[in-house]
Design an enzyme around this catalytic site. Structure first.
Site, PDB file in Angstrom:
ATOM      1  N   GLN A  97      -1.777   1.813  10.163  1.00 42.09           N
ATOM      2  CA  GLN A  97      -0.352   2.266   9.488  1.00 42.09           C
ATOM      3  C   GLN A  97       0.826   2.647   9.979  1.00 42.09           C
ATOM      4  O   GLN A  97       1.592   3.080   9.868  1.00 42.09           O
ATOM      5  CB  GLN A  97      -1.147   2.394   8.086  1.00 42.09           C
ATOM      6  CG  GLN A  97      -1.499   2.156   7.015  1.00 42.09           C
ATOM      7  CD  GLN A  97      -2.870   2.412   7.372  1.00 42.09           C
ATOM      8  OE1 GLN A  97      -3.617   2.834   8.096  1.00 42.09           O
ATOM      9  NE2 GLN A  97      -3.733   2.441   5.793  1.00 42.09           N
ATOM     10  N   ASN A 132      -5.663  12.267   1.022  1.00 40.27           N
ATOM     11  CA  ASN A 132      -4.602  11.728   1.735  1.00 40.27           C
ATOM     12  C   ASN A 132      -5.199  10.831   2.994  1.00 40.27           C
ATOM     13  O   ASN A 132      -6.475  10.784   2.852  1.00 40.27           O
ATOM     14  CB  ASN A 132      -3.842  12.433   2.570  1.00 40.27           C
ATOM     15  CG  ASN A 132      -2.010  11.509   3.186  1.00 40.27           C
ATOM     16  OD1 ASN A 132      -1.499  10.742   2.482  1.00 40.27           O
ATOM     17  ND2 ASN A 132      -1.936  12.083   4.332  1.00 40.27           N
ATOM     18  N   LYS A 133      -4.491   9.966   3.045  1.00 35.62           N
ATOM     19  CA  LYS A 133      -5.268   8.858   4.494  1.00 35.62           C
ATOM     20  C   LYS A 133      -6.611  10.074   5.627  1.00 35.62           C
ATOM     21  O   LYS A 133      -6.393  10.867   5.782  1.00 35.62           O
ATOM     22  CB  LYS A 133      -4.049   8.387   5.303  1.00 35.62           C
ATOM     23  CG  LYS A 133      -4.917   7.432   6.094  1.00 35.62           C
ATOM     24  CD  LYS A 133      -5.059   6.220   6.214  1.00 35.62           C
ATOM     25  CE  LYS A 133      -5.047   5.442   4.700  1.00 35.62           C
ATOM     26  NZ  LYS A 133      -5.858   4.716   3.924  1.00 35.62           N
ATOM     27  N   ARG A 164       0.648  -0.990  -0.066  1.00 35.41           N
ATOM     28  CA  ARG A 164       0.591   0.218   0.131  1.00 35.41           C
ATOM     29  C   ARG A 164       1.028   1.523  -0.105  1.00 35.41           C
ATOM     30  O   ARG A 164       1.971   1.457   0.414  1.00 35.41           O
ATOM     31  CB  ARG A 164      -1.212  -0.095   1.184  1.00 35.41           C
ATOM     32  CG  ARG A 164      -0.528  -1.271   2.597  1.00 35.41           C
ATOM     33  CD  ARG A 164       0.590   0.051   3.504  1.00 35.41           C
ATOM     34  NE  ARG A 164       0.376   1.108   4.074  1.00 35.41           N
ATOM     35  CZ  ARG A 164       1.309   2.197   3.631  1.00 35.41           C
ATOM     36  NH1 ARG A 164       2.703   1.503   4.009  1.00 35.41           N
ATOM     37  NH2 ARG A 164       1.143   3.453   3.442  1.00 35.41           N
ATOM     38  N   GLY A 165      -0.253   2.642  -0.126  1.00 34.95           N
ATOM     39  CA  GLY A 165       0.811   4.102  -0.172  1.00 34.95           C
ATOM     40  C   GLY A 165       1.414   3.963  -1.749  1.00 34.95           C
ATOM     41  O   GLY A 165       1.253   2.736  -2.422  1.00 34.95           O
ATOM     42  N   ALA A 166       0.914   5.063  -2.686  1.00 38.41           N
ATOM     43  CA  ALA A 166       0.373   5.889  -3.569  1.00 38.41           C
ATOM     44  C   ALA A 166       1.433   4.641  -4.061  1.00 38.41           C
ATOM     45  O   ALA A 166       1.559   4.296  -5.807  1.00 38.41           O
ATOM     46  CB  ALA A 166      -0.337   6.580  -3.664  1.00 38.41           C
ATOM     47  N   ASP A 184      -2.438  10.821  -1.981  1.00 37.68           N
ATOM     48  CA  ASP A 184      -2.402  10.103  -2.744  1.00 37.68           C
ATOM     49  C   ASP A 184      -3.177  10.537  -3.724  1.00 37.68           C
ATOM     50  O   ASP A 184      -3.028  10.016  -5.046  1.00 37.68           O
ATOM     51  CB  ASP A 184      -3.919   8.761  -2.022  1.00 37.68           C
ATOM     52  CG  ASP A 184      -2.990   8.399  -0.878  1.00 37.68           C
ATOM     53  OD1 ASP A 184      -3.119   8.379   0.241  1.00 37.68           O
ATOM     54  OD2 ASP A 184      -2.817   7.101  -2.068  1.00 37.68           O
ATOM     55  N   ARG A 203      -7.672  -0.324  -6.651  1.00 34.62           N
ATOM     56  CA  ARG A 203      -7.990   0.894  -5.292  1.00 34.62           C
ATOM     57  C   ARG A 203      -8.144   1.714  -6.104  1.00 34.62           C
ATOM     58  O   ARG A 203      -6.917   2.644  -6.611  1.00 34.62           O
ATOM     59  CB  ARG A 203      -6.205   0.710  -4.731  1.00 34.62           C
ATOM     60  CG  ARG A 203      -6.437  -0.048  -3.597  1.00 34.62           C
ATOM     61  CD  ARG A 203      -5.754   0.136  -2.281  1.00 34.62           C
ATOM     62  NE  ARG A 203      -6.475   0.446  -1.364  1.00 34.62           N
ATOM     63  CZ  ARG A 203      -5.394   1.196  -0.457  1.00 34.62           C
ATOM     64  NH1 ARG A 203      -4.446   1.229  -0.105  1.00 34.62           N
ATOM     65  NH2 ARG A 203      -6.182   2.201   0.473  1.00 34.62           N
TER      66      ARG A 203
HETATM   67  O1  MRU Z   1      -4.850   3.039   2.124  1.00 31.98           O
HETATM   68  P1  MRU Z   1      -2.676   3.534   2.088  1.00 31.98           P
HETATM   69  O2  MRU Z   1      -2.199   2.778   3.310  1.00 31.98           O
HETATM   70  O3  MRU Z   1      -2.729   3.055   1.168  1.00 31.98           O
HETATM   71  O4  MRU Z   1      -2.739   4.713   2.653  1.00 31.98           O
HETATM   72  C1  MRU Z   1      -1.544   5.750   2.321  1.00 31.98           C
HETATM   73  C2  MRU Z   1      -1.767   7.050   1.914  1.00 31.98           C
HETATM   74  O5  MRU Z   1      -2.418   7.372   2.957  1.00 31.98           O
HETATM   75  C3  MRU Z   1      -0.090   7.840   2.202  1.00 31.98           C
HETATM   76  O6  MRU Z   1      -0.033   8.598   2.800  1.00 31.98           O
HETATM   77  C4  MRU Z   1      -0.303   8.610   0.949  1.00 31.98           C
HETATM   78  O7  MRU Z   1      -0.235   6.988   0.271  1.00 31.98           O
HETATM   79  C5  MRU Z   1       1.320   8.595   0.628  1.00 31.98           C
HETATM   80  S1  MRU Z   1       2.996   7.488   0.767  1.00 31.98           S
HETATM   81  C6  MRU Z   1       3.897   7.702   0.426  1.00 31.98           C
END
Ligand code: MRU
Length: 356
Positions: free
Chosen positions: A202, A253-254, A48-50, A243, A95
């Site tokens: 996370q 973002n999250k 996970r993570g963009a 994201d 996603r």
């Molecule tokens: O749901 P996730 O864990 O994929 O969400 C990740 C985030 O929101 C991060 O802040 C975002 O992807 C930036 S990570 C470099």
């Protein structure tokens, strides 16, 4: 200092992922041998993570192309391209929010369409090189953002961060956590508060693990503690990831990011988002156009597998929220820091970026 783990690696015709669902308790490798397994790994948040899901999807395209090679041999290039396009659509739907996924898939298809390949071997070689480039460019981009971002970190600073934006969320090193590590390794007196980041934790499971490995002085907090810390002037700045960023500077973002940004605005605390330019979606004018992923109720009712709510309780579980650009001090990219007016500066960046 580099990490002691590898988030994603392509070798022996397969994609090896560090399974983020079971960290920090176990270090398990999840192996994707075909693009369906890649789609599952993204959807189920093995990875996970963009930026990480963008790089992983790129290798998914390579695995799909390998699987579709017989179609190329039997039915020709056009049919192969059609099938590969469908595989990309399938990966793209895993996603919906982080634009890096779509960006990486489009980049892989542009690579395929942009050359007059002589054979399937050449196609596979070209796609492998492109996926490798996406991976290595991401690490280089993160290092560049860290150096640039370090400029806004005071010599002594208490930083609040949210979710996980480290090496685990990227091909390596990290975005916001990259800036924090750079500040720490450059000798600054840094203290970090990491939000646990409900419901997927996370922050608790991944950021805390990375901070511990890096030796950065830090404390884990329940998400609801952040408001008191910000009000009581215990936080010098908030640095987190993103994201998808709209053309007007709104940052998706999250979930929980918007709440933090509102508190920072209220109490005058600097609020920065760190994103590669590939996270900016120049095609959308505001954050209202960003699709917000809603995830399964079980993430809220049994966050670690043990039920914490009555059975059958209805749940609303959006995975992301949008922070309006008015709440943002600056957006740190590998091309420099974008300050207000964001729409004007992002339009300028777009002309530079697309004119390359
Ligand atoms: O749901 P996730 O864990 O994929 O969400 C990740 C985030 O929101 C991060 O802040 C975002 O992807 C930036 S990570 C470099």
């Amino acid at each position: 200092m580099d990490e002691r783990f590898i988030t994603l690696e392509y070798k022996d015709d397969a994609l090896y992922l560090l399974d983020q669902r079971v960290l920090p308790n176990e270090q398990v490798t999840f192996i994707c041998k075909d693009y369906r397994e890649v789609e599952f790994a993204i959807r189920d948040m093995v990875v996970r993570g963009a930026p990480a899901i963008g790089a992983v999807a790129a290798y998914g395209v390579l695995l799909a192309a390998k699987e579709l090679a017989p179609i190329h041999a039997k039915l020709g290039r056009k049919e192969f391209r059609k099938e590969l396009g469908s595989a990309c659509d399938f990966l793209d739907a895993s996603r919906p929010t982080a634009v890096n996924l779509h960006w990486a898939l489009q980049r892989m298809l542009r690579r395929l369409d942009g050359a007059d390949w002589k054979s399937m071997d050449e196609i596979l070689d070209g796609l492998k090189r492109e996926a490798d480039a996406i991976r290595s460019e991401d690490i280089a981009t993160n290092k560049a953002m860290s150096r640039i971002g370090n400029e806004i970190v005071p010599p002594k600073a208490t930083i609040l961060t949210h979710c996980n934006t480290g090496a685990l969320a990227t091909a390596g090193w990290g975005t916001a956590l990259g800036v924090i590590k750079e500040a720490f390794y450059s000798g600054k007196d840094i203290f970090v508060y990491a939000d646990e980041t409900r419901p997927r934790l996370q922050g608790a499971r991944l950021t805390a693990w990375e901070l511990t490995q890096a030796g950065i002085p830090s404390k884990l907090i329940a998400d609801s503690v952040a408001a008191t810390l910000i009000r009581d002037r215990k936080i010098d700045l908030v640095i987190l990831g993103g994201d998808r960023v709209a053309a007007n500077g709104d940052v998706c973002n999250k979930i929980g990011t918007f709440m933090l940004s509102a508190l920072c605005k209220l109490y005058g605390v600097p609020f920065y988002s760190v994103v590669p330019v590939s996270t900016i979606d120049f095609s959308i004018t505001s954050g209202a156009e960003i699709p917000i992923e809603e995830r399964d109720a079980s993430e809220v009712t049994s966050p670690t597998g043990v039920p914490v709510a009555p059975e059958g309780m209805a749940v609303y579980n959006p995975a992301f929220d949008v922070t309006p650009h008015e709440h943002i001090t600056g957006i740190i990219t590998e091309r420099g820091i974008i300050y207000p007016p964001f729409d004007m500066h992002i339009a300028h960046l777009r002309s530079e970026y697309e004119g390359r």
